[in-house]
Motif scaffolding. Structure first.
Motif, PDB file in Angstrom:
ATOM      1  N   PHE A  45      13.536  14.172 -12.689  1.00 58.21           N
ATOM      2  CA  PHE A  45      13.229  13.644 -11.433  1.00 58.21           C
ATOM      3  C   PHE A  45      12.098  12.492 -11.265  1.00 58.21           C
ATOM      4  O   PHE A  45      12.625  11.296 -10.926  1.00 58.21           O
ATOM      5  N   ARG A  76      21.250  20.869  -8.857  1.00 54.93           N
ATOM      6  CA  ARG A  76      20.317  20.792  -9.895  1.00 54.93           C
ATOM      7  C   ARG A  76      20.004  19.474 -10.402  1.00 54.93           C
ATOM      8  O   ARG A  76      20.803  18.557 -10.704  1.00 54.93           O
ATOM      9  N   PHE A  77      18.635  19.229 -10.469  1.00 54.45           N
ATOM     10  CA  PHE A  77      17.988  17.912 -11.264  1.00 54.45           C
ATOM     11  C   PHE A  77      18.342  17.724 -12.571  1.00 54.45           C
ATOM     12  O   PHE A  77      17.322  18.189 -13.322  1.00 54.45           O
ATOM     13  N   SER A  78      19.495  17.233 -12.973  1.00 51.50           N
ATOM     14  CA  SER A  78      19.564  17.086 -14.463  1.00 51.50           C
ATOM     15  C   SER A  78      20.298  16.002 -14.678  1.00 51.50           C
ATOM     16  O   SER A  78      21.177  15.606 -13.768  1.00 51.50           O
ATOM     17  N   LYS A  90      17.599  22.150  -6.802  1.00 52.16           N
ATOM     18  CA  LYS A  90      16.684  22.882  -7.729  1.00 52.16           C
ATOM     19  C   LYS A  90      15.895  21.824  -8.759  1.00 52.16           C
ATOM     20  O   LYS A  90      16.358  20.832  -9.332  1.00 52.16           O
ATOM     21  N   CYS A  91      14.616  21.879  -8.471  1.00 50.96           N
ATOM     22  CA  CYS A  91      13.798  20.989  -9.152  1.00 50.96           C
ATOM     23  C   CYS A  91      12.515  21.679  -9.788  1.00 50.96           C
ATOM     24  O   CYS A  91      11.289  21.334  -9.266  1.00 50.96           O
ATOM     25  N   GLY A 129      14.066  19.060  -1.806  1.00 53.17           N
ATOM     26  CA  GLY A 129      13.978  20.038  -2.567  1.00 53.17           C
ATOM     27  C   GLY A 129      15.227  21.285  -2.531  1.00 53.17           C
ATOM     28  O   GLY A 129      16.081  21.030  -1.839  1.00 53.17           O
ATOM     29  N   GLU A 141      13.648  19.437 -15.473  1.00 45.60           N
ATOM     30  CA  GLU A 141      13.984  18.810 -14.146  1.00 45.60           C
ATOM     31  C   GLU A 141      12.911  18.032 -13.421  1.00 45.60           C
ATOM     32  O   GLU A 141      13.423  17.016 -13.034  1.00 45.60           O
ATOM     33  N   LYS A 142      11.778  18.433 -13.500  1.00 45.52           N
ATOM     34  CA  LYS A 142      10.768  17.706 -13.040  1.00 45.52           C
ATOM     35  C   LYS A 142      10.601  16.416 -13.710  1.00 45.52           C
ATOM     36  O   LYS A 142      10.266  15.557 -13.169  1.00 45.52           O
TER      37      LYS A 142
END
Length: 400
Positions: A249, A213-215, A239-240, A265, A245-246
């Motif tokens: 990123f 996950r994007f964090s 996951k983004c 992704g 998250e967006k």
């Protein structure tokens, strides 16, 4: 619009499937109601670590001779019996309070139906709101075992403390359990997987992989810097989708990407296995108390070593110098990434087969179920006394 398929007391026709295999340990088979979250199919087609664990656990328990009823949303994807609460999983509702509350109410009705039919001995809940049903299950004589999939060094700690006498908690790592020792733990069971479902590949391609996950806690920004310093292109997958998250990123990861890096992704089950099997190593630069880290054993079973920062359960999963390298400082990661090519892919896989198989996970949960059943049989007063002791110890040692 959410529609429910739970109507009256008649279970779906396919719930009549039963298992005839007797457990090898000689104990009577258990009847387990496995409550899954409603957000992804079981097993998931792409994102969904908890759902992947539930699928492998349910199948392994069936193989051990136990009767498992998975209560969930979406399609029937395991060898266990399945009670479909919602016709479709609702990934788009993840994070909303409404579905959690509605789903918890409906799953309680399912358990009541199973209890009335003599089809359940223990409830195993993997959801957030589901543990609120534990007092109702206790009134039926059923213990509620809850796997703590999230971090207990958060507001979850107070949540589980409040429900303490009603729940039997299972940690997914010893580190997670140690962070909240006063909770009513009945065991620590590492997540597992079915090794046969994962490819093994000895020859690797020339890229590092970040999968998660994007964090900021997961450290994708660190992974980019490390791969570049080690002279490797990086593939990022995960996951983004949510606004945070967006934003992370766009602000902290994308500006660092070079022409040879690739952002994919979310990868479906097939692509995920391909990426893991071909990578020179998995970069896991977590910067939080990761309760387990499922992607680490997914990489290792494919023969791919893990290069990680020492945090959370990482030292319980990765054997330093065998299935990967554990670093105490981000500055050590590039050298570890370069050295990972010397590690034996076969030994990486063997670590998972020996320590993190689905069968080993299932046997650990059977012990937890039996411990919860034994505790449930004790008089309520004695259980309350133990709670008072734990609460008193916490007050004197932790809250002042």
């Amino acid at each position: 619009m959410i529609t429910t398929l739970v109507k009256g007391g008649t279970p779906p026709e396919h719930l009549a499937r039963v298992q005839s295999t007797l457990p090898a340990n000689g104990h009577a088979p258990l009847k387990i109601a496995m409550v899954a979250p409603p957000y992804f199919d079981i097993p998931p087609q792409a994102y969904g670590g908890i759902e992947a664990v539930i699928a492998d656990l349910a199948n392994a328990l069936v193989d051990l001779g136990h009767q498992v009823t998975v209560i969930g949303a979406g399609r029937d994807g395991t060898r266990a019996r399945f009670w479909q609460v919602w016709e479709q999983a609702v990934p788009e509702r993840l994070g909303e309070p409404g579905p959690e509350i509605i789903y918890a109410t409906l799953t309680r009705r399912v358990v009541e139906n199973l209890h009335a039919a003599g089809e359940v001995d223990v409830v195993h809940d993997h959801t957030f709101a589901g543990p609120l049903n534990a007092p109702a299950y206790d009134a039926m004589g059923l213990p509620t075992v809850v796997t703590v999939h999230g971090p207990v060094d958060s507001e979850l700690r107070g949540y589980y403390r409040t429900l303490d006498r009603d729940l039997s908690l299972v940690a997914i790592s010893h580190r997670q359990r140690a962070l909240a020792p006063e909770l009513n733990w009945v065991g620590a069971v590492h997540n597992g997987l079915r090794p046969q479902d994962w490819p093994f590949q000895r020859e690797k391609k020339d890229y590092a992989l970040f999968l998660g996950r994007f964090s900021p806690d997961k450290g994708a920004h660190t992974a980019v810097r490390v791969a570049h310093e080690a002279g490797l292109p990086l593939i990022l997958a995960g996951k983004c989708a949510e606004p945070a998250e967006k934003k992370y990123f766009a602000e902290h990861v994308e500006p660092l990407l070079g022409p040879h890096d690739d952002m994919i992704g979310i990868a479906d089950a097939t692509l995920k296995r391909e990426l893991l099997a071909n990578a020179r190593c998995l970069l896991f630069p977590v910067q939080w108390e990761e309760p387990f880290g499922m992607v680490m054993i997914e990489a290792m079973v494919c023969g791919t070593p893990v290069v990680a920062l020492r945090a959370g359960a990482v030292p319980e999963v990765v054997e330093d110098g065998v299935s990967g390298f554990i670093c105490d400082d981000p500055g050590q990661l590039p050298a570890a990434l370069r050295a990972a090519v010397e590690l034996d892919p076969a030994e990486c896989r063997e670590q998972v087969v020996r320590r993190f198989s689905d069968e080993r996970m299932a046997m650990g949960y059977v012990q937890a179920y039996r411990a919860a059943l034994a505790e449930r049989r004790q008089p309520r007063a004695s259980r309350g006394a133990r709670l008072a002791v734990r609460s008193g110890r916490l007050t004197s040692a932790g809250d002042r």
